[in-house]
Scaffold this motif. Structure first.
Motif, PDB file in Angstrom:
ATOM      1  N   SER A 287       0.831  -1.207   0.000  1.00 13.26           N
ATOM      2  CA  SER A 287       0.000   0.000   0.000  1.00 13.26           C
ATOM      3  C   SER A 287       0.863   1.254   0.000  1.00 13.26           C
ATOM      4  O   SER A 287       0.501   2.266  -0.602  1.00 13.26           O
ATOM      5  N   ARG A 288       2.008   1.194   0.667  1.00 10.29           N
ATOM      6  CA  ARG A 288       2.925   2.338   0.646  1.00 10.29           C
ATOM      7  C   ARG A 288       3.378   2.640  -0.770  1.00 10.29           C
ATOM      8  O   ARG A 288       3.501   3.807  -1.162  1.00 10.29           O
ATOM      9  N   ASP A 289       3.626   1.572  -1.555  1.00  7.71           N
ATOM     10  CA  ASP A 289       4.042   1.767  -2.944  1.00  7.71           C
ATOM     11  C   ASP A 289       2.966   2.523  -3.729  1.00  7.71           C
ATOM     12  O   ASP A 289       3.288   3.397  -4.552  1.00  7.71           O
ATOM     13  N   LEU A 290       1.697   2.189  -3.473  1.00  6.00           N
ATOM     14  CA  LEU A 290       0.615   2.897  -4.155  1.00  6.00           C
ATOM     15  C   LEU A 290       0.533   4.355  -3.715  1.00  6.00           C
ATOM     16  O   LEU A 290       0.198   5.238  -4.508  1.00  6.00           O
ATOM     17  N   LEU A 291       0.842   4.614  -2.452  1.00 13.93           N
ATOM     18  CA  LEU A 291       0.740   5.963  -1.905  1.00 13.93           C
ATOM     19  C   LEU A 291       2.022   6.775  -2.071  1.00 13.93           C
ATOM     20  O   LEU A 291       2.082   7.917  -1.606  1.00 13.93           O
ATOM     21  N   GLU A 292       3.025   6.193  -2.719  1.00 19.12           N
ATOM     22  CA  GLU A 292       4.322   6.874  -2.808  1.00 19.12           C
ATOM     23  C   GLU A 292       4.243   8.271  -3.417  1.00 19.12           C
ATOM     24  O   GLU A 292       4.851   9.212  -2.882  1.00 19.12           O
ATOM     25  N   PRO A 293       3.508   8.483  -4.521  1.00 22.68           N
ATOM     26  CA  PRO A 293       3.424   9.860  -5.035  1.00 22.68           C
ATOM     27  C   PRO A 293       2.812  10.836  -4.032  1.00 22.68           C
ATOM     28  O   PRO A 293       3.253  11.990  -3.933  1.00 22.68           O
ATOM     29  N   LEU A 294       1.800  10.383  -3.288  1.00 22.05           N
ATOM     30  CA  LEU A 294       1.187  11.245  -2.280  1.00 22.05           C
ATOM     31  C   LEU A 294       2.166  11.532  -1.148  1.00 22.05           C
ATOM     32  O   LEU A 294       2.281  12.672  -0.682  1.00 22.05           O
ATOM     33  N   LEU A 295       2.889  10.498  -0.699  1.00 22.78           N
ATOM     34  CA  LEU A 295       3.880  10.690   0.354  1.00 22.78           C
ATOM     35  C   LEU A 295       4.954  11.678  -0.075  1.00 22.78           C
ATOM     36  O   LEU A 295       5.354  12.564   0.695  1.00 22.78           O
ATOM     37  N   ALA A 296       5.419  11.539  -1.307  1.00 21.76           N
ATOM     38  CA  ALA A 296       6.446  12.459  -1.809  1.00 21.76           C
ATOM     39  C   ALA A 296       5.919  13.890  -1.872  1.00 21.76           C
ATOM     40  O   ALA A 296       6.630  14.840  -1.511  1.00 21.76           O
ATOM     41  N   SER A 297       4.678  14.047  -2.303  1.00 21.46           N
ATOM     42  CA  SER A 297       4.091  15.393  -2.376  1.00 21.46           C
ATOM     43  C   SER A 297       3.951  16.018  -0.993  1.00 21.46           C
ATOM     44  O   SER A 297       4.235  17.209  -0.798  1.00 21.46           O
ATOM     45  N   ILE A 298       3.518  15.219  -0.005  1.00 24.87           N
ATOM     46  CA  ILE A 298       3.390  15.717   1.365  1.00 24.87           C
ATOM     47  C   ILE A 298       4.756  16.120   1.910  1.00 24.87           C
ATOM     48  O   ILE A 298       4.909  17.170   2.562  1.00 24.87           O
ATOM     49  N   ALA A 299       5.767  15.281   1.639  1.00 19.74           N
ATOM     50  CA  ALA A 299       7.119  15.575   2.122  1.00 19.74           C
ATOM     51  C   ALA A 299       7.642  16.870   1.517  1.00 19.74           C
ATOM     52  O   ALA A 299       8.173  17.737   2.230  1.00 19.74           O
ATOM     53  N   ILE A 300       7.484  17.034   0.206  1.00 20.52           N
ATOM     54  CA  ILE A 300       7.988  18.231  -0.473  1.00 20.52           C
ATOM     55  C   ILE A 300       7.282  19.479   0.045  1.00 20.52           C
ATOM     56  O   ILE A 300       7.920  20.504   0.350  1.00 20.52           O
ATOM     57  N   ALA A 301       5.953  19.413   0.169  1.00 21.03           N
ATOM     58  CA  ALA A 301       5.201  20.571   0.655  1.00 21.03           C
ATOM     59  C   ALA A 301       5.599  20.927   2.089  1.00 21.03           C
ATOM     60  O   ALA A 301       5.781  22.106   2.416  1.00 21.03           O
ATOM     61  N   SER A 302       5.748  19.918   2.950  1.00 21.14           N
ATOM     62  CA  SER A 302       6.129  20.190   4.340  1.00 21.14           C
ATOM     63  C   SER A 302       7.532  20.781   4.414  1.00 21.14           C
ATOM     64  O   SER A 302       7.795  21.702   5.198  1.00 21.14           O
ATOM     65  N   LEU A 303       8.448  20.260   3.596  1.00 25.07           N
ATOM     66  CA  LEU A 303       9.822  20.752   3.604  1.00 25.07           C
ATOM     67  C   LEU A 303       9.919  22.209   3.158  1.00 25.07           C
ATOM     68  O   LEU A 303      10.745  22.970   3.676  1.00 25.07           O
ATOM     69  N   LEU A 304       9.083  22.611   2.207  1.00 27.60           N
ATOM     70  CA  LEU A 304       9.188  23.960   1.652  1.00 27.60           C
ATOM     71  C   LEU A 304       8.340  24.985   2.399  1.00 27.60           C
ATOM     72  O   LEU A 304       8.782  26.108   2.659  1.00 27.60           O
ATOM     73  N   ILE A 305       7.121  24.604   2.742  1.00 26.43           N
ATOM     74  CA  ILE A 305       6.202  25.566   3.348  1.00 26.43           C
ATOM     75  C   ILE A 305       6.579  25.872   4.792  1.00 26.43           C
ATOM     76  O   ILE A 305       6.452  27.012   5.254  1.00 26.43           O
ATOM     77  N   ALA A 306       7.079  24.874   5.530  1.00 29.53           N
ATOM     78  CA  ALA A 306       7.379  25.083   6.946  1.00 29.53           C
ATOM     79  C   ALA A 306       8.426  26.174   7.185  1.00 29.53           C
ATOM     80  O   ALA A 306       8.175  27.107   7.965  1.00 29.53           O
TER      81      ALA A 306
END
Length: 538
Positions: A287-306
């Motif tokens: 299931s993590r493999d299926l959610l990988e694009p979402l996880l990457a998007s969350i990580a990128i947004a958190s890294l930049l916006i914070a």
């Protein structure tokens, strides 16, 4: 839809042997924390006893967790099951390298915090239940790191929520009540999503034992399990304050006393993101493999916006809250890059964040004591008045940004290595642009965090006085620390910063532990064997 059956027959599920005494070290930290909290509640009217009892209890917990971590490093993951039922029917406590290491780090910062608060609280002030709640919170955090059962994880989350809600409202100030409402509502909602996912998991798999889930989840309906994984991602993302469900953290963490903020920043969000890592990487990797694009998007947004939020913020502790969120983005980046370097970097970063974020909030408390202000625009002149505090903040700012050779650099180095390896740039073939975007976001986060930290340092320490026409004139409003505040508050903070510096200068053992911990997450065969469920492989 058929329900998957547990991997152990009921007729063979009774424990008939006595647990060796050495294995009790897994649950002794929880016993000491819970019994200590109960004892402190009974002794809360006894002046001067509460801090001593609390420190002794936490010191005992640290001793147990040192022995537990040494055992895990020597023999691999270890497990103990409560009651007379074998896994997956009994409730198991299981320690691997990450779980035992994070529990030890949490206990160390709690002990340092208990020393720190002696500079803020009156010697006989224990009747408000502060020390009981601290030990109860530590019990919830430790239980979350060491549990081997998803429902038991939910129980420890509830223990943490009760204790943290009590700590955030101690004092009863309007701003604390406002922060408690924001904190409580979002966390209650996250807990509800978690409970819903547990019901679905049990309905689909017939088990909530973590090792058993690893064994039976591959045979379940992939779409249904992906839905469960999505619910877990939402629940743990809210607990961890990942983007876009992060607004509650900077709105609430600045409201309680600085010591309580430090405890929250160092422990609570780390439990949430650790639970996310264990659920998605270990329990439900498909299931993590299926959610990988979402996880990457969350990580990128958190890294930049914070860090951008930290740059725009003027309240000191609210700005530090955005630093916490940026660190959560780094850990989720590791979950989105599930290699040995990616998971190792994520685990390493959790350890770094536990130590560094706690220390940053403790320094913030000292700054607020000196200036009598919470707004960085009204501060200034501390470098000339109190150079040691300015040095402590500067070092921690560099560590948070990931500047070498400080502690935050090494986990980011592992994450960058994982991102570059997965991007395909080195092989010269097809480029994985999502992994490349994570690499860019990690580098941008380091630069933006350094800018945000430098801005705070310049305004608070380097500028002579408050913002305005007299900003170049030395501030005459600074209040020197009392002897008690300097001895306990500054002394405890200095010890924690020294740990951060030494760990950054000598990271070899941490690298080794991070790789071993990541190996047990990616290949959980040793983890399953610790439960006695080695009859199959995921």
């Amino acid at each position: 839809m058929a329900t998957a059956t547990p991997s152990v027959d009921l007729s063979e599920a009774m424990i008939t042997t006595v647990t060796p005494a050495a294995d009790w070290v897994i649950v002794l930290p929880l016993v000491l924390a819970l019994m200590g909290a109960a004892l402190l509640l009974m002794l809360r009217q006894k002046r001067g006893i509460a801090p001593i009892v609390a420190m002794l209890a936490v010191a005992g917990i640290i001793a147990c967790e040192v022995m537990l971590l040494a055992k895990v490093l020597q023999v691999g993951p270890v497990s103990m099951t409560m009651g007379k039922w074998l896994p997956p029917f009994g409730i198991s406590f299981t320690a691997d390298i990450f779980g035992a290491g994070f529990a030890l780090a949490a206990s160390i910062v709690t002990l340092i915090l208990l020393v720190y608060v002696q500079g803020e609280r009156e010697p006989g002030d224990g009747s408000d239940g502060f020390y009981s709640l601290v030990l109860l919170l530590l019990a919830g955090v430790t239980g979350s790191f060491l549990t081997g059962d998803l429902f038991n994880l939910y129980v420890w989350f509830e223990v943490m929520l009760i204790a943290s809600f009590g700590l955030i409202v101690i004092g009863g100030q309007p701003i604390q009540l406002d922060g408690a409402i924001k904190y409580g509502f979002l966390n209650f909602l996250a807990t509800s999503f978690f409970l819903l996912s547990l019901g679905l998991t049990y309905g689909l798999l017939g088990t909530l034992n973590m090792a058993d889930i690893i064994l039976v989840a591959p045979s379940a309906n992939p779409a249904a399990m992906a839905g469960v994984a999505g619910l877990l991602l939402l629940a743990f993302g809210m607990k961890a304050a990942a983007f876009p469900v992060n607004a509650w953290l900077p709105a609430s963490y600045h409201t309680p006393p600085a010591a309580v903020s430090a405890l929250f920043a160092g422990l609570l969000t780390k439990v949430g993101v650790y639970a996310m890592m264990r659920a998605l990487v270990v329990l439900l990797p498909a299931s993590r493999d299926l959610l990988e694009p979402l996880l990457a998007s969350i990580a990128i947004a958190s890294l930049l916006i914070a860090p951008l939020g930290a740059i725009a913020e003027t309240n000191l502790r609210r700005a530090l809250g955005f630093f916490v969120i940026g660190g959560i983005g780094a850990v989720i980046a590791g979950i989105a890059l599930p290699s040995l370097h990616g998971i190792g970097g994520a685990g390493f970063y959790i350890l770094h964040a536990i130590l560094t974020m706690t220390a940053l909030y403790l320094v913030a408390g000292l700054i607020e004591r000196l200036t009598g202000q919470t707004d960085s625009r009204r501060m200034g002149g501390i470098y000339a008045a109190h150079t040691p505090i300015s040095i402590l903040f500067f070092v921690l700012m560099l560590a948070a940004a990931g500047v070498p050779p400080f502690l935050g650099f090494w986990p980011k180095l592992l994450l960058l290595e994982a991102g570059l390896a997965q991007s395909g740039l080195r092989e010269g073939g097809a480029v994985d642009y999502l992994s490349l975007a994570i690499v860019v976001a990690l580098l941008a986060n380091a630069v933006l965090t350094l800018i945000a930290g430098s801005r705070l340092w310049a305004h608070i320490f380097w500028r002579a006085g408050p913002e305005g026409e007299l900003s170049e004139h030395r501030s005459g409003k600074l209040q020197p620390l009392s002897l008690r505040e300097a001895r306990f508050g500054l002394g405890a903070t200095t010890v924690l910063v020294a740990i951060v510096v030494l760990a950054g200068l000598m990271p070899e053992d941490l690298f080794t532990a991070a790789r071993m911990g990541a190996g047990d997450m990616i290949d959980p065969s040793r983890y399953i064997a610790a439960f006695g469920l080695a009859g199959g492989t995921p």
